[in-house]
Design an enzyme around this catalytic site. Sequence first.
Site, mmCIF file in Angstrom:
data_model
loop_
_atom_site.group_PDB
_atom_site.id
_atom_site.type_symbol
_atom_site.label_atom_id
_atom_site.label_comp_id
_atom_site.label_asym_id
_atom_site.label_seq_id
_atom_site.Cartn_x
_atom_site.Cartn_y
_atom_site.Cartn_z
ATOM 1 C CD GLU A 46 -3.004 -0.691 -0.110
ATOM 2 O OE1 GLU A 46 -3.041 0.454 -0.582
ATOM 3 O OE2 GLU A 46 -3.659 -1.628 -0.584
ATOM 4 C CE1 TYR A 127 -6.552 3.495 -0.575
ATOM 5 C CE2 TYR A 127 -4.219 3.458 0.027
ATOM 6 C CZ TYR A 127 -5.284 2.944 -0.693
ATOM 7 O OH TYR A 127 -5.087 1.853 -1.490
ATOM 8 C CG ASP A 145 -7.558 4.943 -4.586
ATOM 9 O OD1 ASP A 145 -8.743 4.968 -5.018
ATOM 10 O OD2 ASP A 145 -6.721 4.118 -4.986
#
Length: 323
Positions: A46, A127, A145
């Site tokens: 990520e 996020y 996102d």
Amino acid sequence: MGQTAVNMNHPNAGHFRRLLLNWYRQNQRKLPWRGEGDPYKILVSEIMLQQTRVVVVEDRYKKFINQFPTVQALARAREQTVLAAWSGLGYYRRARNLHAAAKEITKASEFPRTAEALRDLPGIGRYTANAVASIAFSEKVPVVDGNVKRVLHRLTGRDLSEEQYWQAAALLLATESPGDFNQAMMELGAVVCVPGNPLCIGCPVIDCCATRGAGAKQAKEIRKKAVLKYSLCLKNGRVLLQQRDNANSLMPGMWELPAFSSGKAIQPLMRLKHSITVTDYTVLVYAANLTSVEKGRWIAMRSLNRLPLTGLARKIIRHVANE
Ligand code: SF4
């Protein structure tokens, strides 16, 4: 599903979830982090995927995980080693924060299991925390996102505020499989509901979409141009490099070729193109001697892999080695 953004808890929402999840389970791209259950590896993927293209991350992720297979291995590494492993991915603050987060997790002896706890780690925002918590621990939290925003914007046909995007994503979330649902939304934005002209004909949720691509415009990116000049000093298999100041907001502590400055009109040894975010650089590299360069350190070419070089410095040196 033409209702307002914050009222997406519509009977059709269940239909939307089923269509999206079925499509994702059958069509998702094969990526090295797909199906991964280890929260550390999910966190690495990520963080790498923020601001870096999937095609670049695929290869780098595998190398990084090979070098640092566990959060403990990353925590034990020296910062210079971590930065060297990150070299070429850009946005080095991400590597520093990931390293600091690994140290905190190791010190606590337990990986944080909720989005709230993950957000206490350095460099982890809403996020990333929600992505890791939903994928690794099935926490019922949404992600937003750029891809998800574009999908929601087109699905609803409305301009939403930042907070409305999060609300809409939370209302749509498939709570029985939040990790898959979140990845499916991002995948839809990455491969079907793409920037510019969306591929609506192949879209699994076209029946639920308020716009079906109407009004989507080709995103016109404004790109800038600039010139960078560097000195190349080589001696006995070594190259002269300089370290960027640690106080520098861009790539602090990274190594690069010394800048070139001369009033004389001389021909560059090499000319190459390099793009960073919205700027396309023409890079000119000049042969320089010691007196024309103020300071630096001679580094053996064979040791460069262990040094955190800027992506551009690595690119120039690769060209030199291939010539
Ligand atoms: Fe995007 Fe088109 Fe699918 Fe709507 S129908 S979500 S605009 S790809």
